[in-house]
Design a protein around this motif. Structure first.
Motif, PDB file in Angstrom:
ATOM      1  N   ILE A 167      71.801  -2.161  -1.089  1.00  0.00           N
ATOM      2  CA  ILE A 167      70.624  -2.876  -1.591  1.00  0.00           C
ATOM      3  C   ILE A 167      70.993  -4.299  -2.002  1.00  0.00           C
ATOM      4  N   ALA A 168      72.073  -4.449  -2.747  1.00  0.00           N
ATOM      5  CA  ALA A 168      72.462  -5.771  -3.248  1.00  0.00           C
ATOM      6  C   ALA A 168      72.733  -6.740  -2.107  1.00  0.00           C
ATOM      7  N   LEU A 169      73.426  -6.287  -1.086  1.00  0.00           N
ATOM      8  CA  LEU A 169      73.732  -7.185   0.033  1.00  0.00           C
ATOM      9  C   LEU A 169      72.490  -7.530   0.829  1.00  0.00           C
ATOM     10  N   ASN A 170      71.607  -6.571   1.037  1.00  0.00           N
ATOM     11  CA  ASN A 170      70.360  -6.885   1.744  1.00  0.00           C
ATOM     12  C   ASN A 170      69.523  -7.889   0.962  1.00  0.00           C
ATOM     13  N   ILE A 177      68.115  -8.371  -7.477  1.00  0.00           N
ATOM     14  CA  ILE A 177      68.854  -7.164  -7.081  1.00  0.00           C
ATOM     15  C   ILE A 177      68.502  -6.009  -8.005  1.00  0.00           C
ATOM     16  N   LEU A 178      68.488  -6.257  -9.306  1.00  0.00           N
ATOM     17  CA  LEU A 178      68.172  -5.200 -10.267  1.00  0.00           C
ATOM     18  C   LEU A 178      66.746  -4.671 -10.084  1.00  0.00           C
ATOM     19  N   VAL A 179      65.826  -5.563  -9.794  1.00  0.00           N
ATOM     20  CA  VAL A 179      64.441  -5.141  -9.545  1.00  0.00           C
ATOM     21  C   VAL A 179      64.390  -4.231  -8.322  1.00  0.00           C
ATOM     22  N   GLN A 180      65.080  -4.633  -7.256  1.00  0.00           N
ATOM     23  CA  GLN A 180      65.053  -3.828  -6.032  1.00  0.00           C
ATOM     24  C   GLN A 180      65.780  -2.487  -6.221  1.00  0.00           C
ATOM     25  N   LEU A 181      66.851  -2.492  -7.010  1.00  0.00           N
ATOM     26  CA  LEU A 181      67.538  -1.236  -7.306  1.00  0.00           C
ATOM     27  C   LEU A 181      66.605  -0.287  -8.067  1.00  0.00           C
ATOM     28  N   TRP A 182      65.885  -0.830  -9.043  1.00  0.00           N
ATOM     29  CA  TRP A 182      64.957  -0.011  -9.819  1.00  0.00           C
ATOM     30  C   TRP A 182      63.861   0.557  -8.920  1.00  0.00           C
TER      31      TRP A 182
END
Length: 169
Positions: A66-69, A42-47
């Motif tokens: 983002i986190a839920l996806n 999740i953190l990688v995708q948020l970044w």
């Protein structure tokens, strides 16, 4: 803004909203190690998507989306992997991390009921319990507000039935 400034801004946003990431991870992963992997993903995708943040929405809404996806994709991938790797013991390998659960018995039961929901219903209930508006839930989940209302109504009815069944036992 320079790279260091963007990094500091991202860290500040994540630090003030990290509870969202952990709630989503706890809702989708029973295993501690899987939760750690999911949080990291999740953190990688948020970044990766930070530069595309749409400031018309709150950071919490963006993070939930983002986190839920990521969690839904992760859950599906892990479910398939476990079924292939452990077809007979998949259910036996999922132990609850006692430190992450509330101590109120009703909350424990509710949490278990929510864990048993389908992936999208679980995400909707997580957002509903976080008191997100139907409009925010619709945006995060990519469905209509009417669909959100219908799904929440059905989920609530199913949860009430399950609670009543427990009381009657």
């Amino acid at each position: 803004m320079d790279a260091k400034g963007i990094t500091r801004m991202f860290e500040a946003v994540i630090d003030s909203h990290k509870g969202i990431v952990y709630k989503v991870a706890n809702a989708y992963c029973k295993d501690v190690e899987d939760r750690k992997d999911l949080v990291q993903e999740i953190l990688v995708q948020l970044w990766r998507s930070f530069s595309r943040y749409d400031d018309r929405y709150q950071y919490s809404t963006w993070i939930y989306r983002i986190a839920l996806n990521v969690a839904i994709s992760f859950y599906r991938k892990e479910s398939r992997r476990r079924e292939m790797a452990h077809p007979l013991t998949a259910g036996l390998l999922n132990f609850a991390d006692d430190a992450s659960f509330e101590t109120d018995p009703n909350l424990l039961v509710l949490q278990q009921f929510i864990m048993d929901l389908r992936e999208l219903d679980k995400a909707i209930m997580l957002l509903y319990l976080e008191e997100k508006s139907y409009k925010e839930i619709a945006y995060i989940m990519g469905i209509t507000e009417t669909n959100v209302a219908t799904k929440i109504g059905r989920i609530k009815a199913a949860l009430i039935t399950r609670f009543e069944n427990i009381k009657n036992q």
